[in-house]
Design an enzyme around this catalytic site. Structure first.
Site, short mmCIF file in Angstrom:
data_model
loop_
_atom_site.label_atom_id
_atom_site.label_comp_id
_atom_site.label_asym_id
_atom_site.label_seq_id
_atom_site.Cartn_x
_atom_site.Cartn_y
_atom_site.Cartn_z
N CYS A 43 0.82 -1.21 0.00
CA CYS A 43 0.00 0.00 0.00
C CYS A 43 0.85 1.26 0.00
O CYS A 43 0.65 2.16 -0.80
CB CYS A 43 -0.94 0.00 1.21
SG CYS A 43 -1.96 1.49 1.29
N CYS A 48 -1.57 1.73 -2.85
CA CYS A 48 -2.59 2.77 -2.64
C CYS A 48 -2.05 4.20 -2.62
O CYS A 48 -2.60 5.09 -3.26
CB CYS A 48 -3.32 2.54 -1.31
SG CYS A 48 -3.40 0.86 -0.74
N LYS A 51 -0.35 5.36 -5.96
CA LYS A 51 -1.42 5.36 -6.97
C LYS A 51 -2.32 6.58 -6.79
O LYS A 51 -2.67 7.26 -7.77
CB LYS A 51 -2.25 4.08 -6.85
CG LYS A 51 -3.47 4.02 -7.76
CD LYS A 51 -4.45 2.97 -7.26
CE LYS A 51 -5.04 3.40 -5.93
NZ LYS A 51 -5.93 2.37 -5.35
#
Length: 460
Positions: A43, A48, A51
């Site tokens: 992540c 995450c 991104k």
């Protein structure tokens, strides 16, 4: 003399492993965590967080265009990919440092290297001569991108490599139909890349409400993304600096980059779990009970490696629940039945609870409320992007079973709505809530007319 070197040894310093390690250490356990790459996991390092930063970057092309409708004259604009990547890397370095400091502050020992399980209480670290023992082992190694076995697959990248491309490609083909695929298709398109997305099924975002899936397809197409359903690559050939793709229908495509986002598989290969007696599922996931305990009493697992609900907040909750139960003397189980989630597609989506199809399958009578409209911001900008909202209600109890949103800020809105749905709020309670005006979200408490549609149970 202690029977074991540690009370808890965590393999993997991602979101779930870090949370479990910190909470267990706060309860007084002697804890170590091994990580072969960087602290923070998928992540923070390659998922995450970077991104979402790329999503922000890709929105500016629309923002510059929309500004004219509000009286702004925006001069010549220019995007520099290397600047974005560099700034992203600095932020990841900062977060990596925070994760390390938080572990050290809690008293957790961090061991660099790949850990493998030798038996129920023994771990081996690559490059370390001595084996380590622990009363309990927690596996939190996450998942890794899946790549199909087709000719030329070595020329493709995954989201891991997309964050570190030397140059922004002029053309890209994104393969897949889930979160990562639609998000990266939007990112590339927003940054000016000629973008095509392929999905092998009839409609992407399988498992989400059908209205959301249909409308997202329409909106992405309007933004210029070439969506091709029932399409897949059967071979990739690199020639003259280009990638030549052959599709399952015989069509051929030339592009500069192929990114696969066709799912992730539990990262258990070579970990030694099966040899230690840990039961694995068909996809290699660690099979666990409601307390995240595996078939071996001393070995637990949390996060994507268990393939229960592969989302970072779920991994964190599972890790915390494990530590609370095992070291805090509490009885904590994670409820996976209601999970709010956001998809940072363009436009953004937020969803919680049952889809319409799921609700009709589980309940005798279902009421549907939905609306689609242009948000206020889009009126002056002349943007034709639509916002969509949908409530699914059990007609007998009036309980709201699901809420599905598409539009700007959907992820922020669904977090708050998730509280209401988790608490079992009724449609009457939604109706009794005073609207915040003017907002798009006010539609969630002002929809009064049911959407008329034939009630056909999925089983029929």
């Amino acid at each position: 003399m202690a029977e074991y070197d540690y009370d808890l040894f965590v393999i993997g310093a991602g979101s779930g492993g870090v949370r479990a390690a910190r909470i267990a250490a706060n309860y007084g356990a002697k804890v170590a965590v091994a990580e072969e790459y960087r602290v923070g996991g998928t992540c923070v390092i390659r998922g995450c967080v970077p991104k979402k930063l790329f999503v922000y970057a890709s929105h500016f092309s629309d923002d510059f265009e929309d500004a004219a409708g509000f009286g702004w004259t925006v001069g010549e604009t220019k995007f520099d990919w290397k600047t974005l990547v560099s700034r992203k890397d600095k932020e990841i370095d900062r977060l990596n440092g925070i994760y390390i400091r938080n572990l050290e502050k809690a008293g957790v020992e961090i061991i660099d290297g790949r850990a493998t399980v030798k038996d129920a209480h023994t771990i081996q670290i690559d490059g370390h001569e001595r084996e380590i023992t622990a009363e309990r082992i927690l596996v939190a190694v996450g998942a890794t991108p899946f790549l199909p076995d087709i000719p030329g697959i070595e020329h493709a990248i995954t989201s891991n490599e997309a964050f570190h491309l030397e140059e922004l490609p002029r053309r890209v083909v994104v393969v897949g139909g889930g979160y990562i695929a639609v998000e990266f298709a939007g990112i590339f398109n927003g940054l000016g890349v000629e973008t095509m997305q392929l999905y092998r099924g009839p409609l992407f975002m399988r498992g989400f409400d059908d209205d959301l899936r249909d409308l997202l397809s329409e909106e992405m197409t309007k933004k210029g993304i070439d969506l091709r359903m029932n399409s897949d690559i059967v071979s990739i050939e690199k020639k003259d600096g280009e990638l030549h793709l052959t599709l399952n229908d015989g069509d051929t495509i030339s592009t500069d980059c192929v990114m696969y986002a066709t799912g992730r598989v539990p990262n258990t290969k070579g970990l030694g779990l099966e040899e230690a007696g840990v039961k694995l599922g068909m996809a290699g996931e660690v099979v666990v009970d409601e307390y995240s305990q595996s078939s071996v009493e001393s070995i637990y697992a949390v996060g994507d490696v268990t393939d229960r609900a592969n989302l970072t907040p779920v991994a964190i909750r599972e890790g915390h629940a494990f530590a609370d139960t095992v070291y805090g003397g509490k009885d904590v189980k994670v409820d996976h039945s209601i999970i709010p989630t956001a998809i940072f597609s363009q436009p953004e989506m937020g969803t919680v609870g049952l889809t319409e199809a799921q609700a009709r399958e589980q309940y005798d009578e279902v009421d549907i409320y939905k609306t689609a409209f242009r948000a206020l911001k889009n009126t002056l900008s002349d943007s034709q992007e639509r916002t969509f909202m949908k409530l699914i209600v059990d007609a007998r109890s009036d309980k709201v079973l699901g809420v599905h949103i598409m539009g700007s800020g959907a992820g922020e809105v669904i977090q708050a709505i998730g509280i209401a749905v988790t608490m079992g709020a009724t449609k009457a309670q939604f109706d009794a809530t005073i609207a915040v005006h003017p907002t798009a979200a006010e539609e969630l408490v002002t929809m009064k007319e049911k959407w008329q549609a034939p009630v056909i149970k999925a089983a029929d």
